[in-house]
Design an enzyme around this catalytic site. Structure first.
Site, short mmCIF file in Angstrom:
data_model
loop_
_atom_site.label_atom_id
_atom_site.label_comp_id
_atom_site.label_asym_id
_atom_site.label_seq_id
_atom_site.Cartn_x
_atom_site.Cartn_y
_atom_site.Cartn_z
N GLU A 13 -18.20 -33.97 -28.20
CA GLU A 13 -18.26 -33.29 -26.91
C GLU A 13 -17.13 -32.25 -26.80
O GLU A 13 -17.35 -31.14 -26.32
CB GLU A 13 -18.14 -34.34 -25.79
CG GLU A 13 -18.27 -33.78 -24.42
CD GLU A 13 -19.44 -34.36 -23.64
OE1 GLU A 13 -20.18 -35.22 -24.17
OE2 GLU A 13 -19.63 -33.92 -22.51
N GLY A 33 -27.48 -33.50 -16.21
CA GLY A 33 -26.64 -32.90 -15.16
C GLY A 33 -26.56 -33.72 -13.90
O GLY A 33 -26.14 -33.22 -12.86
N SER A 37 -24.17 -39.48 -17.19
CA SER A 37 -23.79 -39.48 -18.61
C SER A 37 -24.93 -39.48 -19.59
O SER A 37 -24.93 -40.25 -20.56
CB SER A 37 -22.87 -40.65 -18.92
OG SER A 37 -21.60 -40.31 -18.56
N SER A 38 -25.89 -38.60 -19.37
CA SER A 38 -26.92 -38.45 -20.38
C SER A 38 -26.26 -37.97 -21.68
O SER A 38 -26.70 -38.33 -22.77
CB SER A 38 -27.99 -37.48 -19.92
OG SER A 38 -27.43 -36.25 -19.58
N SER A 39 -25.20 -37.18 -21.58
CA SER A 39 -24.56 -36.66 -22.81
C SER A 39 -23.93 -37.78 -23.63
O SER A 39 -24.17 -37.88 -24.83
CB SER A 39 -23.45 -35.65 -22.51
OG SER A 39 -23.49 -35.18 -21.23
N ASP A 62 -9.63 -40.30 -15.95
CA ASP A 62 -9.62 -40.85 -17.32
C ASP A 62 -8.78 -39.96 -18.24
O ASP A 62 -8.01 -40.45 -19.07
CB ASP A 62 -11.04 -41.08 -17.88
CG ASP A 62 -11.94 -39.86 -17.92
OD1 ASP A 62 -11.60 -38.83 -17.28
OD2 ASP A 62 -12.99 -39.92 -18.59
N ASP A 107 -16.88 -42.06 -20.23
CA ASP A 107 -18.34 -42.12 -20.37
C ASP A 107 -18.73 -42.81 -21.67
O ASP A 107 -19.57 -43.72 -21.69
CB ASP A 107 -18.95 -40.72 -20.35
CG ASP A 107 -18.65 -40.00 -19.04
OD1 ASP A 107 -18.12 -40.65 -18.13
OD2 ASP A 107 -18.96 -38.80 -18.94
N TYR A 160 -14.44 -28.08 -14.98
CA TYR A 160 -13.95 -29.34 -15.53
C TYR A 160 -12.71 -29.07 -16.39
O TYR A 160 -11.65 -29.68 -16.21
CB TYR A 160 -15.04 -30.02 -16.36
CG TYR A 160 -14.64 -31.40 -16.82
CD1 TYR A 160 -14.97 -32.51 -16.06
CD2 TYR A 160 -13.90 -31.59 -17.98
CE1 TYR A 160 -14.57 -33.78 -16.44
CE2 TYR A 160 -13.49 -32.86 -18.37
CZ TYR A 160 -13.84 -33.94 -17.61
OH TYR A 160 -13.44 -35.20 -17.99
N GLY A 214 -24.81 -36.55 -13.58
CA GLY A 214 -23.55 -37.30 -13.50
C GLY A 214 -23.69 -38.75 -13.93
O GLY A 214 -22.82 -39.57 -13.64
C1 GLA Z 1 -17.29 -36.50 -16.73
C2 GLA Z 1 -16.43 -36.73 -17.99
C3 GLA Z 1 -15.60 -38.02 -17.84
C4 GLA Z 1 -14.86 -38.07 -16.53
C5 GLA Z 1 -15.78 -37.73 -15.36
C6 GLA Z 1 -15.04 -37.61 -14.06
O1 GLA Z 1 -18.28 -37.46 -16.63
O2 GLA Z 1 -17.22 -36.81 -19.13
O3 GLA Z 1 -14.72 -38.13 -18.93
O4 GLA Z 1 -13.72 -37.25 -16.55
O5 GLA Z 1 -16.49 -36.52 -15.56
O6 GLA Z 1 -14.46 -38.82 -13.71
#
Ligand code: GLA
Length: 378
Positions: free
Chosen positions: A150, A112, A116-118, A27, A162, A212, A114
């Site tokens: 973020e 944590g 997308s709780s954030s 992304d 996300d 990241y 993956g």
């Molecule tokens: C996290 C980031 C996203 C994306 C993914 C990996 O979730 O927030 O923007 O880059 O990792 O695809």
């Protein structure tokens, strides 16, 4: 007392987590991704306050904190930064429109993992404040405010996937999102007789946030060098495999591997979409495995727990595909499993995982659902 979740609230928001079928770590390279919002959510309840400050209570962390709206700055407690960042960025767009409020937060999205709780927390807060104070933010503004929170308050240079899927997700649909233009197509999907199952490794390695930003930086380095020969190129995902080969000797090996993954992953998304549309699920599943291999060997964002779980599925005829999902270094694997074998699969993988790592595996059945919504109580 804010801790009392049953007091009267003015606005209640449900913010869903997300899965990503394929298109990982591209992304922020202007590529295509294929996410969807899911039925697991964070609930945020809001009311206006007569105090001179805001009070935020998290049931998950069993902790609360106060916000002075005239003095918004980063906190040393990470979860506070998601909230502070969103309020700060709304203020930038519409100064002084956010007044004192109280917010009660309850989450069923494991931190944590993956999913997308954030982004759900950020977008849920932005949407809730938008409703509470009638700010008039568009979906696009909710998405970018959350992404900026973020970047600047939390410190992760994430892409847009996300926040976009948490806001724009639609029941029974996946989003084919072009992260450069933000044009998207909602594709109706039906995996029957297969189901989507997440297996949460229950580990989050320290590297997850630091690496990241390192990956993002490596991609920028690759792009800069490649642009010297291909000026028209705006994003790393645009380079063809043939053109990329010219740079094999020019780029440091590690950087070349990153670029190769990015270019291939972007192509995989478009092929996987074709198979999904034609309901050629076997072929779709094969792309999930390919994506995992790339994330493991070329992009190097997997870990032994994720690899173990993906490898565990390889010989199982009732699993069409599996891969790590999200940023990596822990979190969940995504599995496409025949409905008649879900229970066996959970039982066997849980046992194998505990035997190997002595860690409890957490299965999460997911269905695709609508994105962030105001809940009308009644
Ligand atoms: C996290 C980031 C996203 C994306 C993914 C990996 O979730 O927030 O923007 O880059 O990792 O695809």
């Amino acid at each position: 007392m804010l801790e009392n979740e049953n007091s009267n609230f003015d606005v209640v928001i449900e913010a869903r987590g997300r899965i990503n079928l394929i298109g990982e770590h591209i992304d922020y390279n202007g590529g295509y991704v294929l996410p969807a919002a899911i039925d697991k959510k964070i609930t945020l309840k809001f009311k206006k306050s007569t105090n001179s400050y805001c009070t935020i209570y998290s049931k998950t962390f069993n902790s609360s904190f106060k916000i002075d709206l005239n003095n918004l700055h980063r906190s040393t407690t990470q979860w506070h930064n998601y909230i502070l960042g969103v309020v700060y960025h709304i203020n930038k767009i519409s100064p002084e429109i956010v007044q004192a409020f109280d917010c009660f937060i309850e989450s069923e999205l494991p931190v944590g993992s993956g999913i997308s709780s954030s982004a759900a927390l950020e977008c849920g807060l932005a949407k809730g404040l938008n409703e509470l104070f009638e700010i008039g933010l568009t979906d696009h503004q909710v998405i970018t405010i959350s992404r900026d929170a973020e970047h600047i308050f939390v410190g992760t240079q994430c892409g847009i996937m996300d926040q976009f899927s948490v806001v724009k997700g639609k029941k029974e649909h996946v989003l084919l999102l072009n992260c450069e233009t933000l044009a998207y197509e909602l594709i109706k999907v039906n995996f029957s007789p297969y189901k989507l199952l997440l297996l949460n490794t229950n580990v989050t390695h320290n590297l997850s946030s630091s690496e990241y930003n390192v990956r993002r930086n490596e991609c920028e380095k690759a792009l800069k060098v490649i642009q010297q020969g291909h000026r028209w190129l705006k994003n790393l995902t645009e380079i063809s495999l043939k053109d990329l080969k010219e740079f094999k000797k020019v780029l440091p090996n590690k950087i070349y591997k990153r670029a190769l993954f990015v270019s291939k992953e972007n192509r995989r998304v478009l092929k996987a979409v074709k198979y999904l549309k034609n309901k050629e699920l076997q072929k779709f599943g094969a792309y999930l495995y390919q994506s995992h291999q790339g994330l493991k060997n070329k992009y190097e964002v997997s870990c032994k727990e994720l690899d173990f779980l993906v490898d565990f599925t390889r010989e199982l005829p009732y699993v069409l595909g599996a891969r790590m999902m999200g940023g990596g270094f822990g979190g969940c694997t995504l599995n496409v499993v025949h409905k008649d074998h879900i229970e066996d699969f959970i039982l066997n993988s849980t046992k194998a995982y505990i035997d190997k790592f002595n860690i409890e595996l957490i299965p999460i059945n997911v269905t695709i659902d609508d994105g962030v919504r105001r809940k009308i109580e009644g």
